[in-house]
Design a protein around this motif. Structure first.
Motif, short mmCIF file in Angstrom:
data_model
loop_
_atom_site.label_atom_id
_atom_site.label_comp_id
_atom_site.label_asym_id
_atom_site.label_seq_id
_atom_site.Cartn_x
_atom_site.Cartn_y
_atom_site.Cartn_z
N PRO A 14 0.80 -1.21 0.00
CA PRO A 14 0.00 0.00 0.00
C PRO A 14 0.84 1.27 0.00
CG PRO A 14 -0.19 -1.21 2.07
CD PRO A 14 0.49 -2.10 1.10
N PHE A 15 1.91 1.28 0.74
CA PHE A 15 2.73 2.49 0.78
C PHE A 15 4.12 2.18 0.26
CE2 PHE A 15 0.67 6.01 2.35
CZ PHE A 15 -0.22 5.66 3.35
N THR A 25 0.93 7.45 -12.63
CA THR A 25 0.00 6.80 -11.69
C THR A 25 -0.61 5.54 -12.27
OG1 THR A 25 -1.25 8.74 -12.24
CG2 THR A 25 -1.07 8.21 -9.94
N PHE A 26 -0.96 5.57 -13.57
CA PHE A 26 -1.64 4.42 -14.17
C PHE A 26 -0.80 3.89 -15.34
CE2 PHE A 26 -4.97 7.52 -12.90
CZ PHE A 26 -5.38 6.88 -11.74
N GLN A 76 -0.80 13.45 -7.45
CA GLN A 76 -0.65 12.39 -6.45
C GLN A 76 0.79 11.97 -6.19
OE1 GLN A 76 -3.69 12.36 -4.86
NE2 GLN A 76 -3.75 10.14 -4.92
N MET A 127 -10.60 9.77 0.10
CA MET A 127 -11.82 8.96 0.27
C MET A 127 -12.36 9.17 1.65
SD MET A 127 -12.29 5.04 -0.59
CE MET A 127 -12.19 4.12 0.89
N LYS A 170 -13.71 15.40 -1.49
CA LYS A 170 -12.62 16.35 -1.24
C LYS A 170 -12.76 17.59 -2.12
CE LYS A 170 -10.35 14.14 1.83
NZ LYS A 170 -11.64 13.62 2.33
N TYR A 208 0.18 5.31 -3.20
CA TYR A 208 -1.22 5.74 -3.12
C TYR A 208 -2.14 5.02 -4.07
CZ TYR A 208 1.59 9.33 -0.97
OH TYR A 208 2.53 9.96 -0.23
N VAL A 227 -3.67 2.38 -3.07
CA VAL A 227 -4.75 1.91 -2.18
C VAL A 227 -5.08 2.95 -1.13
CG1 VAL A 227 -5.46 0.12 -0.58
CG2 VAL A 227 -4.03 -0.47 -2.54
N GLN A 228 -4.06 3.42 -0.43
CA GLN A 228 -4.30 4.40 0.62
C GLN A 228 -4.35 5.80 0.01
OE1 GLN A 228 -5.01 3.41 3.60
NE2 GLN A 228 -4.60 1.29 3.05
N ALA A 229 -5.04 6.69 0.73
CA ALA A 229 -5.16 8.05 0.23
C ALA A 229 -3.87 8.82 0.49
CB ALA A 229 -6.33 8.74 0.91
N ARG A 230 -3.52 9.70 -0.44
CA ARG A 230 -2.40 10.59 -0.19
C ARG A 230 -2.84 11.61 0.84
NH1 ARG A 230 2.17 13.14 -3.51
NH2 ARG A 230 2.32 15.24 -2.68
N THR A 290 -3.98 15.29 -0.39
CA THR A 290 -5.16 15.39 -1.24
C THR A 290 -6.33 14.60 -0.68
OG1 THR A 290 -4.47 13.50 -2.56
CG2 THR A 290 -3.78 15.65 -3.34
N GLY A 291 -6.06 13.62 0.16
CA GLY A 291 -7.12 12.79 0.72
C GLY A 291 -7.71 11.81 -0.27
N LEU A 292 -7.01 11.55 -1.36
CA LEU A 292 -7.56 10.69 -2.41
C LEU A 292 -6.56 9.60 -2.76
CD1 LEU A 292 -8.68 13.56 -4.77
CD2 LEU A 292 -10.23 12.10 -3.49
N TYR A 293 -7.07 8.43 -3.13
CA TYR A 293 -6.18 7.47 -3.76
C TYR A 293 -6.23 7.67 -5.27
CZ TYR A 293 -10.48 4.71 -4.25
OH TYR A 293 -11.76 4.30 -4.55
N ASN A 294 -5.21 7.16 -5.96
CA ASN A 294 -5.00 7.52 -7.36
C ASN A 294 -6.22 7.28 -8.24
OD1 ASN A 294 -2.44 8.13 -6.66
ND2 ASN A 294 -1.56 6.20 -7.37
#
Lengths: 622, 107, 267
Positions: free
Chosen positions: A10-11, A143-144, A219, B1, B72, C5, C7-10, C13-17
């Protein structure tokens, strides 16, 4: 590949060496050719794929233009050297090696389409963006990654569809790169349908790319890489991505509608009572040709900024690097590019003054058009002011970047008369407009792109391109670009119409001696001058092509940071491995810390820890 | 999220869904009723009313089912620009189509 | 190499990719349908007076489809909630419903298309119009050779404008019966396909593009439904995110329909 992607923890643990060391190499079995070069998800490989394809398409588009220039200078004369080949490959439209008006039209349409959508945008946005942006922001990849790959494949398919359309019966699209209806629907060739399908693929590619770029920049910035520490190139790409994201879909919608017009017999863009060749067309009518123009230019104008902003970004990076001092007015540059991006959505109808617009709406678009020139001028001014007082280091990338400044200046300033309806009505359909936007895009954007190729080549290969041949390439290109495009201003002001397959010979004083506004012989002779300058411009690209390939294996070997640059893209191993950085970079300062006082070197990389420079302070005795 | 921060239970989601479905049901019936009712001359007023109901309907779907309301700021910003540019596209095009040079004979 | 990011939110930004990605994609979709809706508005406003059709589409079927999509949006949300509370069985049930509802929607849509494609308007040589659903074409029917007959279930009108507003009292009162037309009387004949007029053109284009979105969304949801088990076992959080993201797309498709329905069926 599948399993690798799914097993991401995850990180990304900060400073975890094992990810790039033992684990990374132990689990990767050596990818085969297909995985490595065709189905790669590595942003750097995709960037190079885009760059290579785009350069090939640009060469092809340039070739189309040479054929057209021959026809303009020598209407009805068989093309030398390539004539028999054309006749053989394309058949009837090129019978006897002579370019027929229909063929001229499709060359014109495809030259524009290829140069814009398959050449400059993929090179400026997709190629440099893909290669450089993740490096600059300290990200391991986009990112993708798989969407990135899909984006390239959609682009490739779109290019194939466009090229195939040359060989279908009736030939490629003939309605110009703008594909105005009803012409685009009534010309009897399926080339237009191919064009539309190709465009839908290219738009899909751009959309996927744009989503990826925005998400990456938002991101995946490395720790400490705040918004105001982003290199301006990243800002330019960010705004460009937003323009593509929001301006392209309406053209996709329009493309679908025109595809329905061409294939399903609808009348979205066909007016009631449309007659072709004296015959009433068997359509329901009720559509609006102007609707196509609105939807097209809603993309078409922002597209201009898609062409120019990444180029400006490249120029800024190179100027900062070679003046060895911080760029002048970083914040003004950032706000300007944001403002340009925003405003570029509400200026589009200045391409449509000739369509019988009312004064009120024309005034609105003239006002926004004049306003948008302000941030553009701010950007250019910042570039010029950055040169002031710098100890300028001249090398090939810098030469091209410096060449960009006056060339783009000419292109931009000659655009002002076109933004005002009164002057535009006269100039719009003449060579003046061709000269204007080619100054923006050819010696403007393309010079910046050349600068970028020379500048980042050492990062991609670990070798420099040959400096001498680079300079030959620059000076010859500069000279011949101007000889090609400068005369067109004169031709346009004299009233020579664009889009004429015979080089306006029917309007020349030789043909119609009694007409007071016939084009004098001097204007007509310029066609010959332009042809030979264009041929020489083509020859001037040969050193570049040879230099590019030769330097991959024979160029001068250089280290990781040959230009002694500050941004993160130069703080990676060369060429950057899969995952880019040996250690996750921690950014502590802005992008252009050149010649900082009390620093041992004249550049301070963005991720160089503060502590390492502190011990050097006592040595600085001033 | 934001949703991941507060616990999600099937019960609460079900309750939310019931409310939203009820709203969609009402909105749809409202639109149909307006469509067949005799309101004003011609269609202009009715179309405006129906579109207003559709917007309310859309607000509930976007706001609750897509949980945009608790989303957000970043996403909001992107969408605001998008809606603005959409309005520009439609509005300016409409304006351009209905503005003629003075002296034009309009049929 | 791993991308942060996913899975987990950054934190900032509070968002995942993927969530940011799908919203950006939806923004572009807003502009895509925005362009099409603009086209709709301009075609409608620009239509000659009395020539924009009303009441051509079956409101009952449209309403049913609206509710089907609304229900599927709800089961999508519930499927995500089931993932959130780590109940894979409920996820399977809810998304099975989603897929079935979506397929029913597409079935009804294709029935409506079929209904339009067998609906003919025939311009007769005497200036009147025969309009109705095709019952049969005689075996020797050939428009070019002027042989045979065609049978419609419908009526004959003197002015094409009478066919435009099917909500009008006159149209409601019209008696529909079997009409037999000889090929020799036919000037031109065409079905209510996309080329019939700008309304059917935009109707088929808008709903067709929307149906393609439904189809794409259904395929994606089906993929997660059928093959998601493996990822569910290894990384349920990531799987839940995927369900959320595909759900956002699905809700957007529902949102488009919320505007398509009134714009095409009710006005």
């Amino acid at each position: 590949m599948q399993s690798n992607v799914q097993q991401f923890p995850p990180f990304r643990e900060p400073q975890s060496d094992h990810a790039h060391g033992d684990h990374g190499h132990a689990e990767h079995h050596e990818p085969n050719f297909w995985q490595k070069y065709i189905f790669s998800t590595d942003h750097k490989v995709i960037g190079i794929q885009y760059g290579f394809m785009a350069l090939c398409f640009m060469l092809f588009g340039f070739g189309l233009m040479l054929l057209m220039r021959w026809q303009i200078a020598h209407p009805g004369v068989a093309v030398p050297l390539f004539g028999p080949l054309l006749a053989k490959v394309l058949g009837q439209p090129a019978a006897g090696g002579i370019i027929s008006p229909e063929l001229y039209n499709s060359f014109g349409a495809m030259h524009g389409t290829i140069m814009v959508f398959l050449g400059v945008v993929p090179l400026a946005f997709a190629a440099f963006g893909n290669y450089v942006v993740p490096l600059m922001i300290g990200a391991p990849d986009m990112t993708f990654p798989r969407i990135n790959m899909a984006s390239f494949h959609a682009f490739f398919l779109g290019g194939v569809v466009m090229l195939v359309s040359f060989f279908i019966p009736g030939g490629a699209a003939q309605a110009g790169w703008t594909s105005y209806s009803p012409l685009a629907t009534t010309i009897p060739t399926n080339g237009q349908a191919f064009w539309l399908v190709g465009m839908v693929l290219l738009i899909t590619s751009s959309l996927l790319g744009a989503v990826n770029f925005i998400a990456t920049i938002i991101q995946l910035r490395a720790p400490g890489m705040t918004w105001m520490r982003l290199p301006w190139f990243v800002w330019a790409q960010f705004v460009t991505a937003f323009i593509l994201l929001l301006a392209f879909p309406p053209l996709e919608a329009a493309g679908v509608l025109q595809l329905m017009d061409n294939l399903a017999g609808t009348s979205f863009f066909l007016p009631t009572g449309l007659a072709v060749g004296g015959q009433l067309v068997d359509r329901s009518g009720g559509g609006s040709p102007l609707l196509w123009q609105h939807l097209f230019w809603f993309l078409g104008h922002p597209e201009v900024y898609v062409l120019i902003l990444p180029a400006m970004g490249i120029v800024i990076e190179i100027i900062a690097n070679n003046t060895r001092k911080p760029i002048w007015g970083y914040k003004s540059l950032v706000y300007s590019v944001l403002f340009v991006g925003f405003l570029s959505f509400i200026v589009w109808a200045h391409h449509m003054y000739l369509t019988g617009m009312g004064q009120k709406i024309a005034t609105f678009f003239q006002a926004t058009t004049m306003i948008i020139s302000i941030p553009s001028v701010i950007i250019l001014t910042c570039m010029f002011l950055s040169l002031w007082g710098g100890s300028i280091r001249i090398n090939t990338p810098m030469l091209f970047a410096l060449g960009f400044l006056p060339m783009f200046g000419i292109g931009g300033l000659t655009g002002l008369p076109l933004g005002l309806a009164a002057a535009d009505l006269y100039l719009h359909d003449t060579y003046y407009i061709i000269a204007h936007f080619h100054y923006v895009v050819a010696p403007g954007t393309i010079f910046a792109l050349f600068a970028g190729v020379y500048f980042w080549f050492p990062k991609m290969t670990g070798r420099k391109m040959n400096e001498f041949w680079g300079r030959v390439h620059f000076w010859c290109s500069l000279a011949f670009m101007n000889i090609v495009f400068m005369p067109m201003f004169a031709q346009g002001i004299k009233g020579m119409l664009r889009r004429m397959s015979d080089g306006a010979v029917n309007y020349s004083a030789a043909r119609v001696p009694n007409a007071i506004d016939a084009l004098p012989g001097s204007v007509m002779q310029l066609n010959g001058v332009i042809l030979w300058a264009a041929i020489c411009l083509g020859i001037a690209q040969i050193p570049f092509i040879i230099n590019l390939f030769w330097s991959i294996s024979h160029g001068e070997k250089v280290g990781d940071n040959p230009w002694r640059a500050t941004t993160l893209d130069w703080q990676t191993p060369t060429p950057p491995p899969h995952g880019n950085f040996a250690h996750e970079p921690h950014v502590v300062r802005g992008p252009y810390e050149y010649s900082a006082p009390n620093h041992a070197t004249d550049f301070t990389p963005q991720d160089e820890p503060e502590s390492s420079s502190a011990p050097l302070n006592p040595n600085a005795h001033h | 999220m934001s949703e991941s921060e507060k616990p999600v239970s099937l019960q609460s989601t079900l309750r939310l869904c019931a409310v939203v479905f009820f709203v969609i049901l009402c909105a749809t019936s409202g639109m149909i009723a307006t469509s067949f009712a005799h309101i004003g001359e011609g269609w202009t007023l009715k179309v405006a009313l129906i579109l207003c109901i559709a917007v309310v309907n859309a607000f509930f779907v976007a706001g609750y089912l897509m949980h945009l309301l608790s989303e957000k700021k970043l996403i909001f910003t992107v969408l605001i620009f998008t809606v603005f540019f959409f309005a520009g596209l439609m509005g300016l095009t409409m304006w351009a189509m209905n503005d003629f040079p003075t002296g034009t004979a309009v049929h | 190499m791993e991308i942060p990011y996913t899975v987990q939110a950054r934190p900032d930004t509070g968002l995942y990719n993927a969530k940011l990605g799908i919203w950006l994609f939806l923004a572009s979709e807003v502009m895509l349908f925005g362009g099409l809706f603009s086209a709709y508005v301009l075609l409608r406003v620009g239509a000659e007076p009395g020539m924009w059709p009303h009441g051509w589409l079956n409101v009952t079927l449209g309403t049913v489809n609206t509710l089907l999509l609304a229900l599927s949006a709800i089961t999508t949300l519930l499927a995500w909630a089931a993932c959130k509370v780590r109940d894979f069985t409920k996820f399977k049930i809810f998304h099975a419903c989603t897929i079935l509802l979506a397929l029913t929607f597409l079935g009804i849509k294709s029935y409506e298309y079929h209904d339009k494609l067998i609906h003919y308007e025939i311009k007769l040589n005497n200036g009147t119009f025969a309009d109705g659903h095709l019952v049969e074409k005689s075996a020797d029917f050939d428009l070019a050779k002027k042989t045979g007959t065609v049978t419609l279930h419908g009526h004959i009108v003197t002015d094409e404008k009478e066919l435009m507003d099917l909500r009008s009292p006159e149209a409601q009162a019209a008696k529909h019966e079997e009409v037999i037309v000889a090929a020799t009387d036919i000037k031109s004949m065409g079905n209510y396909g996309p080329r019939h007029n700008t309304f059917t053109a935009i109707y088929f284009t808008l709903t067709g593009l929307h149906a393609l979105h439904i189809l794409g969304g259904t395929l994606v949801i089906f993929y997660f439904w059928a093959f998601g088990g493996a990822m569910w076992k290894t990384d349920p959080e990531r799987f839940t995110n995927r369900i959320e993201v595909s759900g956002l797309f699905w809700h957007f498709v529902d949102l488009v329909w919320i505007f398509l329905f009134p714009v095409l069926y009710l006005t």
